[in-house]
Design an enzyme around this catalytic site. Sequence first.
Site, short mmCIF file in Angstrom:
data_model
loop_
_atom_site.label_atom_id
_atom_site.label_comp_id
_atom_site.label_asym_id
_atom_site.label_seq_id
_atom_site.Cartn_x
_atom_site.Cartn_y
_atom_site.Cartn_z
N HIS A 161 0.85 -1.29 -0.29
CA HIS A 161 -0.29 -0.21 -0.11
C HIS A 161 0.70 0.97 0.24
CE1 HIS A 161 1.16 -0.80 4.44
NE2 HIS A 161 0.41 0.37 4.39
N HIS A 201 1.11 5.70 1.54
CA HIS A 201 0.84 6.95 2.05
C HIS A 201 0.50 7.60 1.59
CE1 HIS A 201 0.22 4.09 6.40
NE2 HIS A 201 1.70 3.51 5.20
P1 AMP Z 1 2.49 0.40 7.23
O1 AMP Z 1 2.92 0.58 8.30
O2 AMP Z 1 2.77 1.20 6.29
O3 AMP Z 1 1.71 -0.94 6.94
O4 AMP Z 1 1.03 1.18 7.38
C1 AMP Z 1 -0.79 0.87 7.84
C2 AMP Z 1 -1.32 1.72 7.77
O5 AMP Z 1 -2.46 1.37 7.63
C3 AMP Z 1 -1.22 2.85 8.49
O6 AMP Z 1 -0.82 4.17 8.45
C4 AMP Z 1 -2.44 2.28 10.16
O7 AMP Z 1 -2.77 3.83 10.46
C5 AMP Z 1 -3.28 2.24 8.45
N1 AMP Z 1 -4.35 0.69 8.80
C6 AMP Z 1 -4.61 -0.32 9.76
N2 AMP Z 1 -5.52 -0.97 10.12
C7 AMP Z 1 -6.48 -0.25 9.28
C8 AMP Z 1 -7.20 -0.04 9.26
N3 AMP Z 1 -9.02 -1.19 9.40
N4 AMP Z 1 -8.46 0.43 8.25
C9 AMP Z 1 -7.60 1.81 7.87
N5 AMP Z 1 -6.55 1.96 8.02
C10 AMP Z 1 -5.44 1.03 8.32
#
Ligand code: AMP
Length: 143
Positions: A106, A108
């Site tokens: 993903h 950001h």
């Molecule tokens: P990463 O650390 O790059 O894997 O980012 C994961 C991101 O997903 C973090 O910014 C979290 O805040 C976000 N996140 C985790 N669970 C959810 C969810 N259920 N819905 C939306 N965002 C989420």
Amino acid sequence: MSLSGTYDDQNIFAKILRGEAPAITLFEDDIAIAFMDIFPQSPGHCLVLPREQARNLLDLSPPTAAAAIQRVQTLAKAVETALQPDGIVVTQFNGAPAGQTVFHIHFHIIPCWENVPRGRHGAGQADMGELKTQAEKIRSALA
Ligand code: AMP
């Protein structure tokens, strides 16, 4: 979690992609889905997920990587129109030591404002009403 490894289809983003977990969706097509980050680092923080089952950028097929970055650009432009930030961070983590916490690729998109420090990565959960309001503005800008 190592950088390489088996894709776990029980991760939260896989569940969102299958419609088994909720998300405040911004757009979706055959390549990707975008939704609000519920632990945002700033108002309007959102995510673009390619649908392809890949743990990180290194696993992603080149055609999907190319298509995904176009969606990231489209969404970043919509965030700019909708929320008028002074800057936008686009970031992407590969592997736990790099900061990755969810092991489905993903990107950001994090709006930034002059003299407003960004929150910590994955800190507190946002108010759902505020997220929905931001999402409506972003969706309107995408339309
Ligand atoms: P990463 O650390 O790059 O894997 O980012 C994961 C991101 O997903 C973090 O910014 C979290 O805040 C976000 N996140 C985790 N669970 C959810 C969810 N259920 N819905 C939306 N965002 C989420």
